[in-house]
Each structure stands twice: as C-alpha cells, then as structure tokens.
Design a protein around this motif. Structure first.
Motif, PDB file in Angstrom:
ATOM      1  N   SER A  46       0.823  -1.214   0.000  1.00 19.00           N
ATOM      2  CA  SER A  46       0.000   0.000   0.000  1.00 19.00           C
ATOM      3  C   SER A  46       0.851   1.257   0.000  1.00 19.00           C
ATOM      4  N   ALA A  47       2.066   1.174   0.516  1.00 16.51           N
ATOM      5  CA  ALA A  47       2.965   2.324   0.490  1.00 16.51           C
ATOM      6  C   ALA A  47       3.579   2.524  -0.895  1.00 16.51           C
ATOM      7  N   ILE A  48       3.856   1.439  -1.599  1.00 21.20           N
ATOM      8  CA  ILE A  48       4.515   1.506  -2.905  1.00 21.20           C
ATOM      9  C   ILE A  48       3.517   1.679  -4.056  1.00 21.20           C
ATOM     10  N   ALA A  49       2.258   1.303  -3.844  1.00 20.31           N
ATOM     11  CA  ALA A  49       1.259   1.267  -4.917  1.00 20.31           C
ATOM     12  C   ALA A  49       1.119   2.559  -5.721  1.00 20.31           C
ATOM     13  N   PRO A  50       1.047   3.729  -5.108  1.00 21.34           N
ATOM     14  CA  PRO A  50       0.886   4.938  -5.927  1.00 21.34           C
ATOM     15  C   PRO A  50       2.062   5.166  -6.888  1.00 21.34           C
ATOM     16  N   PHE A  51       3.270   4.959  -6.399  1.00 23.64           N
ATOM     17  CA  PHE A  51       4.456   5.120  -7.242  1.00 23.64           C
ATOM     18  C   PHE A  51       4.480   4.051  -8.339  1.00 23.64           C
ATOM     19  N   ALA A  52       4.226   2.806  -7.970  1.00 26.14           N
ATOM     20  CA  ALA A  52       4.258   1.711  -8.951  1.00 26.14           C
ATOM     21  C   ALA A  52       3.171   1.879 -10.004  1.00 26.14           C
ATOM     22  N   GLY A  53       2.002   2.352  -9.603  1.00 26.72           N
ATOM     23  CA  GLY A  53       0.928   2.581 -10.564  1.00 26.72           C
ATOM     24  C   GLY A  53       1.292   3.653 -11.575  1.00 26.72           C
ATOM     25  N   ALA A  54       1.919   4.726 -11.109  1.00 24.79           N
ATOM     26  CA  ALA A  54       2.342   5.787 -12.023  1.00 24.79           C
ATOM     27  C   ALA A  54       3.422   5.287 -12.975  1.00 24.79           C
ATOM     28  N   VAL A  55       4.353   4.512 -12.467  1.00 23.94           N
ATOM     29  CA  VAL A  55       5.415   3.951 -13.316  1.00 23.94           C
ATOM     30  C   VAL A  55       4.823   2.998 -14.353  1.00 23.94           C
ATOM     31  N   LEU A  56       3.890   2.148 -13.935  1.00 24.42           N
ATOM     32  CA  LEU A  56       3.269   1.204 -14.868  1.00 24.42           C
ATOM     33  C   LEU A  56       2.461   1.932 -15.934  1.00 24.42           C
ATOM     34  N   ALA A  57       1.728   2.962 -15.540  1.00 23.92           N
ATOM     35  CA  ALA A  57       0.953   3.730 -16.522  1.00 23.92           C
ATOM     36  C   ALA A  57       1.873   4.431 -17.518  1.00 23.92           C
ATOM     37  N   THR A  58       2.991   4.935 -17.045  1.00 22.87           N
ATOM     38  CA  THR A  58       3.954   5.582 -17.938  1.00 22.87           C
ATOM     39  C   THR A  58       4.600   4.557 -18.871  1.00 22.87           C
ATOM     40  N   ALA A  59       4.947   3.400 -18.331  1.00 17.83           N
ATOM     41  CA  ALA A  59       5.609   2.366 -19.131  1.00 17.83           C
ATOM     42  C   ALA A  59       4.688   1.790 -20.210  1.00 17.83           C
ATOM     43  N   THR A  60       3.398   1.653 -19.898  1.00 15.71           N
ATOM     44  CA  THR A  60       2.468   1.089 -20.882  1.00 15.71           C
ATOM     45  C   THR A  60       1.882   2.148 -21.807  1.00 15.71           C
ATOM     46  N   GLY A  61       1.979   3.382 -21.425  1.00 13.98           N
ATOM     47  CA  GLY A  61       1.481   4.460 -22.270  1.00 13.98           C
ATOM     48  C   GLY A  61       0.069   4.917 -21.950  1.00 13.98           C
ATOM     49  N   SER A  62      -0.642   4.176 -21.099  1.00 13.15           N
ATOM     50  CA  SER A  62      -1.995   4.595 -20.721  1.00 13.15           C
ATOM     51  C   SER A  62      -2.397   3.931 -19.411  1.00 13.15           C
ATOM     52  N   GLN A  63      -3.325   4.574 -18.725  1.00 10.32           N
ATOM     53  CA  GLN A  63      -3.844   3.986 -17.496  1.00 10.32           C
ATOM     54  C   GLN A  63      -4.686   2.751 -17.798  1.00 10.32           C
ATOM     55  N   ARG A  64      -5.369   2.747 -18.919  1.00  8.04           N
ATOM     56  CA  ARG A  64      -6.189   1.602 -19.310  1.00  8.04           C
ATOM     57  C   ARG A  64      -5.349   0.339 -19.422  1.00  8.04           C
ATOM     58  N   ASP A  65      -4.233   0.424 -20.116  1.00  9.63           N
ATOM     59  CA  ASP A  65      -3.367  -0.746 -20.268  1.00  9.63           C
ATOM     60  C   ASP A  65      -2.763  -1.170 -18.934  1.00  9.63           C
ATOM     61  N   ALA A  66      -2.431  -0.196 -18.114  1.00 12.57           N
ATOM     62  CA  ALA A  66      -1.888  -0.513 -16.786  1.00 12.57           C
ATOM     63  C   ALA A  66      -2.914  -1.275 -15.961  1.00 12.57           C
ATOM     64  N   PHE A  67      -4.188  -0.847 -15.995  1.00 10.82           N
ATOM     65  CA  PHE A  67      -5.229  -1.538 -15.243  1.00 10.82           C
ATOM     66  C   PHE A  67      -5.502  -2.925 -15.809  1.00 10.82           C
ATOM     67  N   LEU A  68      -5.373  -3.110 -17.111  1.00  8.85           N
ATOM     68  CA  LEU A  68      -5.535  -4.445 -17.696  1.00  8.85           C
ATOM     69  C   LEU A  68      -4.441  -5.394 -17.199  1.00  8.85           C
ATOM     70  N   ILE A  69      -3.231  -4.894 -17.108  1.00  9.03           N
ATOM     71  CA  ILE A  69      -2.126  -5.704 -16.581  1.00  9.03           C
ATOM     72  C   ILE A  69      -2.380  -6.050 -15.116  1.00  9.03           C
ATOM     73  N   LEU A  70      -2.808  -5.069 -14.332  1.00 10.60           N
ATOM     74  CA  LEU A  70      -3.095  -5.326 -12.921  1.00 10.60           C
ATOM     75  C   LEU A  70      -4.252  -6.306 -12.752  1.00 10.60           C
ATOM     76  N   ALA A  71      -5.264  -6.212 -13.611  1.00  7.13           N
ATOM     77  CA  ALA A  71      -6.385  -7.155 -13.560  1.00  7.13           C
ATOM     78  C   ALA A  71      -5.924  -8.571 -13.892  1.00  7.13           C
ATOM     79  N   ALA A  72      -5.038  -8.712 -14.851  1.00 13.87           N
ATOM     80  CA  ALA A  72      -4.503 -10.032 -15.205  1.00 13.87           C
ATOM     81  C   ALA A  72      -3.705 -10.626 -14.046  1.00 13.87           C
ATOM     82  N   ILE A  73      -2.938  -9.796 -13.357  1.00 15.53           N
ATOM     83  CA  ILE A  73      -2.175 -10.264 -12.201  1.00 15.53           C
ATOM     84  C   ILE A  73      -3.117 -10.714 -11.090  1.00 15.53           C
TER      85      ILE A  73
END
Length: 72
Positions: free
Chosen positions: A25-52
């Motif tokens: 819970s402490a790392i989640a905000p930073f990791a979410g921003a990094v994942l959204a930047t790496a995938t290019g969109s928040q939608r793709d980041a949430f799809l990856i998180l849903a798959a996990i």
C-alpha cells in the motif's frame, strides 16, 4: 488467519501477513504511475493489474483451510 493456521501463533502470523500488505500500500501509488507511464496509458496498466489479480485468484483455488484438512 486463525481459520487457516490456528490460534496458537495468531499474533505472529498476523504480523507476518500484514507487513507485505503495508509495504504494497505504500509503494502502490508510485508503482501505478510507473506502470501507466511504461504502458502508455492507465487503461493498459489496469488491464495488466487485472490479469495479475486474476492469476493470483486462480492460485488460491488449490489451498485448504485447517478446518477442511481436519475434516478429511
């Protein structure tokens, strides 16, 4: 915790289980921003998180509680 592993060491096991949750819970905000930047969109980041999350839920199916094991 007590249903799965009993009440003898409830406090110790509860602390062991809560430490990773607190860290996540402490790392989640930073990791979410990094994942959204790496995938290019928040939608793709949430799809990856849903798959996990889906993969993790599949892994839980094979576990049994202490009560279920005693009944066998």
């Amino acid at each position: 915790v007590s249903d799965r592993w009993g009440t003898a060491r409830y406090g110790h096991l509860s602390a062991i289980l809560s430490a990773p949750i607190l860290l996540a819970s402490a790392i989640a905000p930073f990791a979410g921003a990094v994942l959204a930047t790496a995938t290019g969109s928040q939608r793709d980041a949430f799809l990856i998180l849903a798959a996990i999350a889906f993969a993790a839920s599949i892994g839980v199916w094979g576990t049994r509680t202490q009560v279920e094991q005693a009944a066998r």
